[in-house]
Design a protein around this motif. Structure first.
Motif, PDB file in Angstrom:
ATOM      1  N   LEU A 122       0.829  -1.205   0.000  1.00  0.00           N
ATOM      2  CA  LEU A 122       0.000   0.000   0.000  1.00  0.00           C
ATOM      3  C   LEU A 122       0.863   1.254   0.000  1.00  0.00           C
ATOM      4  O   LEU A 122       0.518   2.256  -0.616  1.00  0.00           O
ATOM      5  CB  LEU A 122      -0.927   0.012   1.221  1.00  0.00           C
ATOM      6  CG  LEU A 122      -2.301  -0.632   1.074  1.00  0.00           C
ATOM      7  CD1 LEU A 122      -3.123  -0.420   2.338  1.00  0.00           C
ATOM      8  CD2 LEU A 122      -3.050  -0.097  -0.128  1.00  0.00           C
ATOM      9  N   GLN A 123       1.988   1.214   0.673  1.00  0.00           N
ATOM     10  CA  GLN A 123       2.876   2.375   0.716  1.00  0.00           C
ATOM     11  C   GLN A 123       3.504   2.671  -0.639  1.00  0.00           C
ATOM     12  O   GLN A 123       4.010   3.772  -0.863  1.00  0.00           O
ATOM     13  CB  GLN A 123       3.980   2.145   1.759  1.00  0.00           C
ATOM     14  CG  GLN A 123       3.468   2.215   3.186  1.00  0.00           C
ATOM     15  CD  GLN A 123       4.540   1.887   4.205  1.00  0.00           C
ATOM     16  OE1 GLN A 123       5.529   1.226   3.896  1.00  0.00           O
ATOM     17  NE2 GLN A 123       4.352   2.350   5.429  1.00  0.00           N
ATOM     18  N   ARG A 124       3.451   1.703  -1.540  1.00  0.00           N
ATOM     19  CA  ARG A 124       3.965   1.928  -2.892  1.00  0.00           C
ATOM     20  C   ARG A 124       3.213   3.063  -3.581  1.00  0.00           C
ATOM     21  O   ARG A 124       3.743   3.720  -4.478  1.00  0.00           O
ATOM     22  CB  ARG A 124       3.855   0.642  -3.723  1.00  0.00           C
ATOM     23  CG  ARG A 124       4.828  -0.444  -3.291  1.00  0.00           C
ATOM     24  CD  ARG A 124       4.467  -1.782  -3.923  1.00  0.00           C
ATOM     25  NE  ARG A 124       4.618  -1.763  -5.365  1.00  0.00           N
ATOM     26  CZ  ARG A 124       5.741  -2.083  -5.999  1.00  0.00           C
ATOM     27  NH1 ARG A 124       6.807  -2.445  -5.316  1.00  0.00           N
ATOM     28  NH2 ARG A 124       5.798  -2.057  -7.315  1.00  0.00           N
ATOM     29  N   ILE A 125       1.974   3.286  -3.174  1.00  0.00           N
ATOM     30  CA  ILE A 125       1.179   4.371  -3.754  1.00  0.00           C
ATOM     31  C   ILE A 125       1.904   5.700  -3.569  1.00  0.00           C
ATOM     32  O   ILE A 125       1.985   6.524  -4.477  1.00  0.00           O
ATOM     33  CB  ILE A 125      -0.213   4.454  -3.085  1.00  0.00           C
ATOM     34  CG1 ILE A 125      -1.006   3.165  -3.338  1.00  0.00           C
ATOM     35  CG2 ILE A 125      -0.987   5.658  -3.606  1.00  0.00           C
ATOM     36  CD1 ILE A 125      -2.306   3.116  -2.561  1.00  0.00           C
ATOM     37  N   VAL A 126       2.441   5.917  -2.370  1.00  0.00           N
ATOM     38  CA  VAL A 126       3.126   7.166  -2.060  1.00  0.00           C
ATOM     39  C   VAL A 126       4.374   7.315  -2.914  1.00  0.00           C
ATOM     40  O   VAL A 126       4.785   8.431  -3.246  1.00  0.00           O
ATOM     41  CB  VAL A 126       3.478   7.210  -0.555  1.00  0.00           C
ATOM     42  CG1 VAL A 126       4.203   8.499  -0.206  1.00  0.00           C
ATOM     43  CG2 VAL A 126       2.214   7.081   0.278  1.00  0.00           C
ATOM     44  N   PRO A 131       0.184  -0.592  -6.347  1.00  0.00           N
ATOM     45  CA  PRO A 131       0.190  -1.573  -5.265  1.00  0.00           C
ATOM     46  C   PRO A 131      -0.199  -2.960  -5.781  1.00  0.00           C
ATOM     47  O   PRO A 131      -1.351  -3.210  -6.113  1.00  0.00           O
ATOM     48  CB  PRO A 131      -0.855  -1.026  -4.283  1.00  0.00           C
ATOM     49  CG  PRO A 131      -1.765  -0.207  -5.127  1.00  0.00           C
ATOM     50  CD  PRO A 131      -0.944   0.344  -6.256  1.00  0.00           C
ATOM     51  N   LEU A 132       0.763  -3.851  -5.855  1.00  0.00           N
ATOM     52  CA  LEU A 132       0.536  -5.214  -6.352  1.00  0.00           C
ATOM     53  C   LEU A 132       1.182  -6.202  -5.400  1.00  0.00           C
ATOM     54  O   LEU A 132       2.343  -6.036  -5.022  1.00  0.00           O
ATOM     55  CB  LEU A 132       1.141  -5.396  -7.744  1.00  0.00           C
ATOM     56  CG  LEU A 132       0.625  -4.500  -8.870  1.00  0.00           C
ATOM     57  CD1 LEU A 132       1.508  -4.651 -10.098  1.00  0.00           C
ATOM     58  CD2 LEU A 132      -0.821  -4.846  -9.202  1.00  0.00           C
ATOM     59  N   SER A 133       0.442  -7.228  -5.002  1.00  0.00           N
ATOM     60  CA  SER A 133       1.036  -8.279  -4.195  1.00  0.00           C
ATOM     61  C   SER A 133       2.157  -8.936  -4.985  1.00  0.00           C
ATOM     62  O   SER A 133       2.084  -9.019  -6.219  1.00  0.00           O
ATOM     63  CB  SER A 133      -0.018  -9.324  -3.816  1.00  0.00           C
ATOM     64  OG  SER A 133      -0.909  -8.807  -2.849  1.00  0.00           O
ATOM     65  N   SER A 165       0.006   4.194 -11.694  1.00  0.00           N
ATOM     66  CA  SER A 165       1.436   4.295 -11.463  1.00  0.00           C
ATOM     67  C   SER A 165       2.113   5.209 -12.471  1.00  0.00           C
ATOM     68  O   SER A 165       1.805   5.208 -13.648  1.00  0.00           O
ATOM     69  CB  SER A 165       2.072   2.910 -11.559  1.00  0.00           C
ATOM     70  OG  SER A 165       3.471   3.010 -11.630  1.00  0.00           O
ATOM     71  N   SER A 166       3.091   5.970 -11.968  1.00  0.00           N
ATOM     72  CA  SER A 166       3.864   6.820 -12.861  1.00  0.00           C
ATOM     73  C   SER A 166       4.987   6.044 -13.510  1.00  0.00           C
ATOM     74  O   SER A 166       5.772   6.606 -14.243  1.00  0.00           O
ATOM     75  CB  SER A 166       4.444   7.998 -12.075  1.00  0.00           C
ATOM     76  OG  SER A 166       5.212   7.526 -10.980  1.00  0.00           O
ATOM     77  N   TRP A 215      -0.353  13.712  -0.639  1.00  0.00           N
ATOM     78  CA  TRP A 215       0.005  12.851  -1.762  1.00  0.00           C
ATOM     79  C   TRP A 215      -1.213  12.376  -2.516  1.00  0.00           C
ATOM     80  O   TRP A 215      -1.152  12.114  -3.721  1.00  0.00           O
ATOM     81  CB  TRP A 215       0.845  11.658  -1.283  1.00  0.00           C
ATOM     82  CG  TRP A 215       0.172  10.717  -0.338  1.00  0.00           C
ATOM     83  CD1 TRP A 215       0.204  10.738   1.027  1.00  0.00           C
ATOM     84  CD2 TRP A 215      -0.634   9.589  -0.692  1.00  0.00           C
ATOM     85  NE1 TRP A 215      -0.524   9.713   1.544  1.00  0.00           N
ATOM     86  CE2 TRP A 215      -1.047   8.983   0.527  1.00  0.00           C
ATOM     87  CE3 TRP A 215      -1.038   9.024  -1.896  1.00  0.00           C
ATOM     88  CZ2 TRP A 215      -1.851   7.854   0.558  1.00  0.00           C
ATOM     89  CZ3 TRP A 215      -1.840   7.891  -1.859  1.00  0.00           C
ATOM     90  CH2 TRP A 215      -2.239   7.318  -0.654  1.00  0.00           C
ATOM     91  N   PHE A 216      -2.380  12.278  -1.829  1.00  0.00           N
ATOM     92  CA  PHE A 216      -3.611  11.903  -2.523  1.00  0.00           C
ATOM     93  C   PHE A 216      -3.967  12.976  -3.559  1.00  0.00           C
ATOM     94  O   PHE A 216      -4.461  12.674  -4.648  1.00  0.00           O
ATOM     95  CB  PHE A 216      -4.772  11.750  -1.525  1.00  0.00           C
ATOM     96  CG  PHE A 216      -4.848  10.403  -0.865  1.00  0.00           C
ATOM     97  CD1 PHE A 216      -5.280   9.299  -1.571  1.00  0.00           C
ATOM     98  CD2 PHE A 216      -4.481  10.244   0.458  1.00  0.00           C
ATOM     99  CE1 PHE A 216      -5.362   8.059  -0.970  1.00  0.00           C
ATOM    100  CE2 PHE A 216      -4.558   9.003   1.069  1.00  0.00           C
ATOM    101  CZ  PHE A 216      -4.996   7.904   0.354  1.00  0.00           C
TER     102      PHE A 216
END
Length: 247
Positions: A122-126, A131-133, A165-166, A215-216
């Motif tokens: 989830l922190q990958r969003i920041v 966010p991928l398992s 994702s960027s 960040w949102f």
């Protein structure tokens, strides 16, 4: 400003677990709404937004199998929402993964993963990443590997193109327009500033700190930029930004 989160999960134990994951993942103040079915999810979305996307949920976690329908229905209904939409499920097969991405999911997490793994994903969003398992990321790589060996590129319409994702893969099979699209003039000053930082390689969190916003909010700006410029990745956006002398 409190970030509003919606968790749609019919299992009370799993719902409580996901609440803990969300609270552990982000430093922002969170207001989490929990529901167990699609009917209540729709009611909460309508109640909160009232037609105003500025006060809508910023993060939505949705299970695929719900008592009154399939989570993919809800993803489709949220197509125009600025929320980050993440599937949380036990299904890791292609029959669930790819349709979910095609319906607009911005990420795909497996509830069976350890607490620490889900927090990290989830922190990958920041960090500006989808966010991928781990198992899902491996499945995606495995799925596209034959295409890469055949053509040397990874197609943008493979499902990754729907993510926020960027770092979505950039393929030469999709040509970037030599001239800026008409929509360029519609970028707001804030969006132009975000695009400048994005093109220079800053992460979403770094951009948020530089601009003094959440960040949102940065993620919302990036989604709007991609839509207006008709691009699907940081690389494509950077090309247009470079042509305009922003970087």
């Amino acid at each position: 400003m409190t970030v509003k989160v919606l968790i749609i999960e019919d299992n009370p134990v799993a719902r409580s677990f996901l609440c803990r994951v969300v609270r552990e993942s982000f430093s922002d103040a969170m207001e989490i709404t929990e529901v167990g079915d699609l009917e209540n999810a729709r009611r909460q979305v309508a109640k909160l937004s009232g037609g105003n996307p500025e006060i809508s949920f910023k993060l939505i976690l949705v299970d695929l199998e719900l008592p009154d329908g399939n989570g993919m229905e809800f993803l489709t209904e949220l197509a125009g929402s600025p929320a980050i939409k993440i599937v949380t499920t036990l299904y890791s097969d292609d029959d669930h993964l790819f349709p979910a991405l095609q319906c607009g999911a911005d990420g795909y997490l497996l509830k069976e993963d350890r607490f620490e793994v889900l927090v990290e994903e989830l922190q990958r969003i920041v960090r500006g990443q989808p966010p991928l398992s781990p198992a899902i990321a491996r499945r995606l790589l495995s799925h596209f590997r034959p295409s890469q060996s055949d053509s040397g590129t990874m197609p943008l319409n493979s499902g990754f193109g729907t993510l926020s994702s960027s770092h979505a893969p950039f393929s030469n099979s999709r040509s970037v327009a030599l001239d800026p699209p008409p929509e360029w003039e519609r970028l707001t000053p804030r969006e132009s500033e975000v695009l400048t930082y994005l093109s220079k390689g800053f992460t979403i969190k770094e951009i948020a700190n530089l601009m003094g916003i959440k960040w949102f909010t940065v993620n919302d700006h990036i989604k709007s930029i991609y839509k207006k410029l008709n691009v699907s990745s940081r690389a494509e956006a950077a090309v247009l930004a470079s042509k305009q002398g922003l970087v």
